[in-house]
Write a protein that holds these residues in place. Structure first.
Motif, PDB file in Angstrom:
ATOM      1  N   GLU A 273      48.973  53.128  60.980  1.00 60.43           N
ATOM      2  CA  GLU A 273      49.768  51.928  61.225  1.00 60.43           C
ATOM      3  C   GLU A 273      49.528  51.408  62.635  1.00 60.43           C
ATOM      4  OE1 GLU A 273      53.922  52.631  60.786  1.00 60.43           O
ATOM      5  OE2 GLU A 273      54.359  50.498  60.541  1.00 60.43           O
ATOM      6  N   ALA A 274      49.333  52.352  63.571  1.00 61.37           N
ATOM      7  CA  ALA A 274      49.077  51.932  64.947  1.00 61.37           C
ATOM      8  C   ALA A 274      47.784  51.148  65.032  1.00 61.37           C
ATOM      9  CB  ALA A 274      49.015  53.155  65.864  1.00 61.37           C
ATOM     10  N   ASN A 275      46.787  51.566  64.264  1.00 51.81           N
ATOM     11  CA  ASN A 275      45.530  50.818  64.238  1.00 51.81           C
ATOM     12  C   ASN A 275      45.763  49.415  63.720  1.00 51.81           C
ATOM     13  OD1 ASN A 275      44.168  52.985  65.167  1.00 51.81           O
ATOM     14  ND2 ASN A 275      43.296  53.580  63.210  1.00 51.81           N
ATOM     15  N   ALA A 276      46.587  49.321  62.668  1.00 56.88           N
ATOM     16  CA  ALA A 276      46.864  47.988  62.111  1.00 56.88           C
ATOM     17  C   ALA A 276      47.541  47.112  63.150  1.00 56.88           C
ATOM     18  CB  ALA A 276      47.737  48.123  60.863  1.00 56.88           C
ATOM     19  N   PHE A 277      48.507  47.683  63.884  1.00 54.98           N
ATOM     20  CA  PHE A 277      49.180  46.896  64.918  1.00 54.98           C
ATOM     21  C   PHE A 277      48.200  46.487  66.010  1.00 54.98           C
ATOM     22  CE2 PHE A 277      53.484  46.105  64.109  1.00 54.98           C
ATOM     23  CZ  PHE A 277      54.022  47.146  63.387  1.00 54.98           C
ATOM     24  N   SER A 278      47.287  47.384  66.367  1.00 53.78           N
ATOM     25  CA  SER A 278      46.326  47.037  67.413  1.00 53.78           C
ATOM     26  C   SER A 278      45.411  45.922  66.960  1.00 53.78           C
ATOM     27  CB  SER A 278      45.483  48.252  67.810  1.00 53.78           C
ATOM     28  OG  SER A 278      46.293  49.222  68.389  1.00 53.78           O
ATOM     29  N   VAL A 279      45.014  45.960  65.697  1.00 53.66           N
ATOM     30  CA  VAL A 279      44.153  44.884  65.191  1.00 53.66           C
ATOM     31  C   VAL A 279      44.935  43.573  65.175  1.00 53.66           C
ATOM     32  CG1 VAL A 279      42.892  44.047  63.194  1.00 53.66           C
ATOM     33  CG2 VAL A 279      42.685  46.421  63.868  1.00 53.66           C
ATOM     34  N   LEU A 280      46.188  43.651  64.767  1.00 56.56           N
ATOM     35  CA  LEU A 280      47.031  42.449  64.763  1.00 56.56           C
ATOM     36  C   LEU A 280      47.167  41.904  66.176  1.00 56.56           C
ATOM     37  CD1 LEU A 280      48.952  40.488  63.374  1.00 56.56           C
ATOM     38  CD2 LEU A 280      50.753  42.170  63.622  1.00 56.56           C
ATOM     39  N   ALA A 365      38.703  40.499  65.220  1.00 51.74           N
ATOM     40  CA  ALA A 365      39.729  41.317  65.879  1.00 51.74           C
ATOM     41  C   ALA A 365      39.298  42.783  65.911  1.00 51.74           C
ATOM     42  CB  ALA A 365      41.059  41.170  65.145  1.00 51.74           C
ATOM     43  N   LYS A 366      38.748  43.249  64.793  1.00 54.33           N
ATOM     44  CA  LYS A 366      38.332  44.660  64.752  1.00 54.33           C
ATOM     45  C   LYS A 366      37.224  44.933  65.748  1.00 54.33           C
ATOM     46  CE  LYS A 366      38.242  45.256  60.038  1.00 54.33           C
ATOM     47  NZ  LYS A 366      38.130  46.049  58.816  1.00 54.33           N
ATOM     48  N   THR A 367      36.268  44.015  65.820  1.00 53.02           N
ATOM     49  CA  THR A 367      35.163  44.230  66.757  1.00 53.02           C
ATOM     50  C   THR A 367      35.662  44.232  68.184  1.00 53.02           C
ATOM     51  OG1 THR A 367      33.994  42.799  65.225  1.00 53.02           O
ATOM     52  CG2 THR A 367      32.783  43.560  67.151  1.00 53.02           C
ATOM     53  N   GLN A 368      36.586  43.317  68.475  1.00 48.68           N
ATOM     54  CA  GLN A 368      37.112  43.268  69.837  1.00 48.68           C
ATOM     55  C   GLN A 368      37.826  44.560  70.176  1.00 48.68           C
ATOM     56  OE1 GLN A 368      39.590  39.821  70.066  1.00 48.68           O
ATOM     57  NE2 GLN A 368      37.859  38.427  70.290  1.00 48.68           N
ATOM     58  N   LEU A 369      38.606  45.061  69.221  1.00 46.91           N
ATOM     59  CA  LEU A 369      39.345  46.293  69.482  1.00 46.91           C
ATOM     60  C   LEU A 369      38.387  47.454  69.718  1.00 46.91           C
ATOM     61  CD1 LEU A 369      41.983  47.824  69.628  1.00 46.91           C
ATOM     62  CD2 LEU A 369      41.962  48.027  67.162  1.00 46.91           C
ATOM     63  N   MET A 370      37.369  47.549  68.864  1.00 43.42           N
ATOM     64  CA  MET A 370      36.404  48.646  69.026  1.00 43.42           C
ATOM     65  C   MET A 370      35.692  48.549  70.357  1.00 43.42           C
ATOM     66  SD  MET A 370      34.570  49.444  65.431  1.00 43.42           S
ATOM     67  CE  MET A 370      34.704  48.006  64.423  1.00 43.42           C
ATOM     68  N   ALA A 371      35.309  47.309  70.710  1.00 47.97           N
ATOM     69  CA  ALA A 371      34.590  47.126  71.965  1.00 47.97           C
ATOM     70  C   ALA A 371      35.471  47.494  73.148  1.00 47.97           C
ATOM     71  CB  ALA A 371      34.115  45.676  72.083  1.00 47.97           C
ATOM     72  N   ASP A 372      36.718  47.013  73.126  1.00 49.58           N
ATOM     73  CA  ASP A 372      37.639  47.346  74.214  1.00 49.58           C
ATOM     74  C   ASP A 372      37.798  48.843  74.352  1.00 49.58           C
ATOM     75  OD1 ASP A 372      40.101  44.644  74.021  1.00 49.58           O
ATOM     76  OD2 ASP A 372      38.200  44.857  75.087  1.00 49.58           O
ATOM     77  N   TYR A 373      37.970  49.494  73.214  1.00 49.30           N
ATOM     78  CA  TYR A 373      38.185  50.932  73.238  1.00 49.30           C
ATOM     79  C   TYR A 373      36.975  51.648  73.820  1.00 49.30           C
ATOM     80  CZ  TYR A 373      38.958  55.656  71.792  1.00 49.30           C
ATOM     81  OH  TYR A 373      39.094  57.000  71.806  1.00 49.30           O
ATOM     82  N   LEU A 374      35.795  51.331  73.277  1.00 48.98           N
ATOM     83  CA  LEU A 374      34.604  52.028  73.741  1.00 48.98           C
ATOM     84  C   LEU A 374      34.323  51.738  75.206  1.00 48.98           C
ATOM     85  CD1 LEU A 374      32.357  51.657  70.611  1.00 48.98           C
ATOM     86  CD2 LEU A 374      33.434  53.716  71.460  1.00 48.98           C
ATOM     87  N   MET A 375      34.613  50.498  75.623  1.00 48.77           N
ATOM     88  CA  MET A 375      34.360  50.192  77.026  1.00 48.77           C
ATOM     89  C   MET A 375      35.338  50.901  77.945  1.00 48.77           C
ATOM     90  SD  MET A 375      32.905  46.388  77.432  1.00 48.77           S
ATOM     91  CE  MET A 375      33.219  45.434  75.980  1.00 48.77           C
TER      92      MET A 375
END
Lengths: 444, 121
Positions: A273-280, A365-375
C-alpha cells in the motif's frame, strides 16, 4: 569541529537498495553485501563493501521522538545535541580533537523513529575513530554541567525552527494527527527546556536489542568485531503503537501566505500500500523536475492553476512509519486565495479517485519514483540511511531490484484505491499563516 | 591563626597527603583543630584559594553542595565581622570534614592538562 550537524528529517518511503557498484562490474567483485547478522546481544550488524577509500559507519537506534513519554518530552532533542559530550572513555575535548586529527566526522540525525549516529573516516583510521563512536553511543556520562551548557543550543535550534513555516506545519500535522507516540515533536517543547533528565530515556532505549550497526566500505569481520563491544542486558520497555485521530491545528502568524498541509492516514512503511501511495504522490506532483523550473507537469499544479491566477505551490506529501503513515497535499498559497487552492487540490485527488488516470500517467509516476529511489542510493548518506532503516525495522534488506519490481507491480487500481482512501478517510489539517480565508477541515 | 591556614591552603598543600597511619591520625586531628577554621564552622574545601580551576570546579558542584558551601561561608563571614566563634559543640569535627571539592577539582585539572598536551602537538 568538522561536521557536527544535528538536523531532523522525515523518513519517506523506505524501500530497499543495492550497491551502485553492482552496476559497474558485478562479475569482477564478489557480492559485497553480506547477510545481516544478529549478535547474541540483539544487535543487528550489516555491512557493504564498496571498496571505497572512505568508510561510513552508522549506529541506528530505535530512540526517535516517538519513544518519548510525557515526563521527558524533548529528550531526543537534547540527545541529538549531546553526542559530543564527555563519555566514560574520552572527554568531550578528546572526541573533538581525536576525530579532527584523523579527518573524521561524526554527525547525529534523528527522526521520529530513529536516532542515527554516523561516522565518516578514512578506511585506515577505522579502528581509532570507532572507539569514539562506541563511547558516544554506549557510554556517555551526561554530566549535569555539560547538559546545562546545551541549553543555549536548544534555544537556537528552536528559534531556527520557528522561523521556518515548513517545519512548523509538519510538526503541527503530526501533533494533530496522532494521539501519542508520533505526535511528539522533534523539538523540545518550551516548558521542558532545562528540566529534562536524560539518563532514564537513555537506559531504556539505547540497548543493543534496539540498535543496528551498519558499515559502508568496511569488511564484515571488522564491523562484527566492533559490534561485540555493544552489549547491554537491559531490554527496555516497549512503546505504544501510534493511534491516528485526525484533527486540526491552525497557527495564526500573519504574513501574506498560507501554508496548509492536509493529510489522511496512509500506509505502513514497506507495505504494498505504501508503494501505491508513493506512486500516487508522484502522480499528483512533487515539485519541479527542472531546477528553478515551473511546475507545469504536476497534476496538482494544473488543476489549481484553473482555480486561481495568484502564485501558489502544491506538492503531494507522504510519510511512512513503522506502524502508520500519512498521505496528503501540501499547498502554499496567497492568503486570500487559500480556499480556492485547497479545494482545487482536493478536487484533483478526488478526480484520481474516480479513475481519471491514464496508463501514461501511471508509467510516468512509476518511473519517476524508481528513478528518485535509485538516485537517493547514489550518495553514501542515502545508502547508509536506507540500509540502516531497513535493517533496524525489518531485520533484513531487499535489493533495489526487488524494490523496483514491487514499484512496477503497482497497478492503476491500487493507485485509485489509495486516492479513494484519501477521499473518504478522516483528514488532518495543519495550517500556518494568515488564516482568514482558510477553510476548516470539516468544511472541505 | 585562621589566616595562617587560609594562606597555606593553596592547591598544592591541599593535594599533599600526610602519611596514612595510625600514628599520624592523632597528629592530623591536632593540626586540624589548631588551624582553627573549624571554629567558624568551615570545612577545608571552603578555605581553598579560588583560582580559575577552583572557580570552574565550584561551578560544577551539585546545587545542594553549593548551597551548603555558600551558607557556611556566609556564617563564617558574619562571625568574623562580629569577632566571635561558634560554641564548641558546633565546631566542625575532623571526622565530619568532607573534601567535597576534590573530585571536581581533579577533573578540572585533568581536563586542562589534556588541553595543554594537545596544544603542544
Amino acid at each position: 569541529m568538522t561536521g557536527f550537524r544535528g538536523f531532523t528529517h522525515l523518513s519517506v518511503s523506505p524501500l530497499s537498495l543495492s550497491p551502485h557498484c553492482f552496476l559497474l562490474s558485478s562479475n569482477v567483485f564478489k557480492s559485497p553485501l553480506k547477510p545481516v547478522s544478529k549478535l547474541p546481544s540483539g544487535l543487528l550488524v550489516a555491512s557493504l563493501e564498496n571498496y571505497s577509500p572512505v568508510s561510513k559507519i552508522g549506529v541506528f537506534v530505535k530512540a526517535g521522538s516517538r519513544y518519548e513519554t510525557a515526563e521527558n518530552l524533548g529528550v531526543t532533542h537534547i540527545l541529538r545535541l549531546a553526542s559530543n559530550l564527555t563519555t566514560k572513555g574520552a572527554s568531550a575535548f578528546r572526541i573533538c580533537r581525536g576525530l579532527e586529527a584523523v579527518g573524521a566526522s561524526l554527525s547525529v540525525t534523528s527522526s521520529r523513529e530513529h536516532m542515527v549516529y554516523s561516522l565518516d573516516c578514512l578506511r585506515d583510521d577505522f579502528e581509532g575513530a570507532m572507539e569514539y563512536l562506541i563511547n558516544v553511543t554506549t557510554a556517555p556520562d551526561f554530566r549535569p554541567w555539560e547538559l546545562s551548557d546545551l541549553l543555549p543550543r536548544v534555544k537556537i535550534d528552536k528559534a531556527v525552527a520557528d522561523q521556518s513555516p515548513q517545519i512548523g506545519v509538519l510538526e503541527k500535522l503530526h501533533e494533530a494527527a496522532y494521539k501519542n507516540a508520533l505526535s511528539n515533536s522533534l523539538y523540545c517543547p518550551d516548558h521542558m527546556v532545562g528540566k529534562i533528565s536524560v539518563d532514564h530515556f537513555f537506559a531504556n532505549n539505547y540497548t543493543s536489542a534496539r540498535m543496528a550497526l551498519v558499515g559502508l566500505g568496511v569488511s564484515h569481520a571488522a564491523v562484527m568485531k566492533v559490534g561485540e563491544q555493544f552489549f547491554s542486558t537491559h531490554t527496555g520497555f516497549g512503546a505504544p503503537g501510534a493511534v491516528y485521530r485526525g484533527g486540526e491545528l491552525r497557527v495564526q502568524s500573519g504574513g501574506g501566505l498560507v501554508h496548509a498541509l492536509l493529510a489522511c492516514e496512509g500506509a505502513v512503511a514497506g507495505s504494498a500500500e505504501a508503494n501505491a501511495f508513493s506512486v500516487l504522490q508522484r502522480l499528483l506532483g512533487v515539485g519541479p523536475h527542472v531546477k528553478r523550473g515551473s511546475n507545469i507537469t504536476s497534476k496538482l499544479s494544473q488543476c489549481i492553476a484553473k482555480a486561481t491566477t495568484q502564485p501558489f505551490d502544491a506538492t503531494a506529501f507522504s510519510a511512512t512509519y513503522s506502524d502508520s503513515g500519512l498521505f496528503g497535499v501540501y499547498v502554499i498559497s496567497q492568503a486570500d486565495s487559500a480556499r480556492e487552492v485547497i479545494n482545487a487540490a482536493m478536487a484533483q485527488v478526488t478526480a484520481v479517485a474516480e479513475g481519471s488516470l491514464t496508463a501514461d500517467d501511471l508509467t510516468r509516476a512509476k518511473t519517476q519514483l524508481m528513478a528518485d529511489y535509485l538516485m537517493s542510493l547514489e550518495s553514501s548518506e542515502g545508502l547508509l540511511e536506507e540500509l540502516g532503516v531497513q535493517v533496524l525495522s525489518s531485520g533484513a534488506y531487499s535489493s533495489p531490484q526487488t524494490v523496483t519490481q514491487s514499484i512496477d507491480a503497482v497497478t492503476s487500481s491500487d493507485v485509485v484505491k489509495a486516492a479513494k482512501k484519501f477521499d473518504e478517510s478522516k483528514k488532518t489539517m495543519s495550517c500556518y499563516g494568515h488564516l482568514a480565508n482558510t477553510p476548516f477541515v470539516d468544511e472541505l | 591563626m585562621y589566616n595562617l591556614f587560609a594562606f597555606c591552603a593553596t592547591r598544592k598543600t591541599v593535594c599533599r597527603r600526610a602519611a596514612t597511619s595510625r600514628l599520624m591520625v592523632g597528629f592530623r586531628k591536632w593540626y586540624y583543630n589548631a588551624c582553627g577554621f573549624n571554629r567558624l564552622g568551615l570545612m577545608r574545601d571552603d578555605t581553598i584559594n579560588e583560582d580559575s580551576d577552583v572557580k570552574e570546579a565550584i561551578r560544577r558542584l551539585p546545587e545542594q553542595v553549593y548551597n551548603d558551601r555558600m551558607f557556611r561561608l556566609k556564617r563564617a563571614l558574619d562571625l568574623s565581622m562580629k569577632q566571635q566563634i561558634l560554641p564548641k559543640d558546633q565546631w566542625t569535627k575532623h571526622e565530619e570534614d568532607v573534601h567535597y571539592l576534590e573530585p571536581y577539582l581533579e577533573e578540572v585539572v585533568h581536563e586542562r592538562k589534556e588541553k595543554e598536551e594537545w596544544a603542544k602537538k
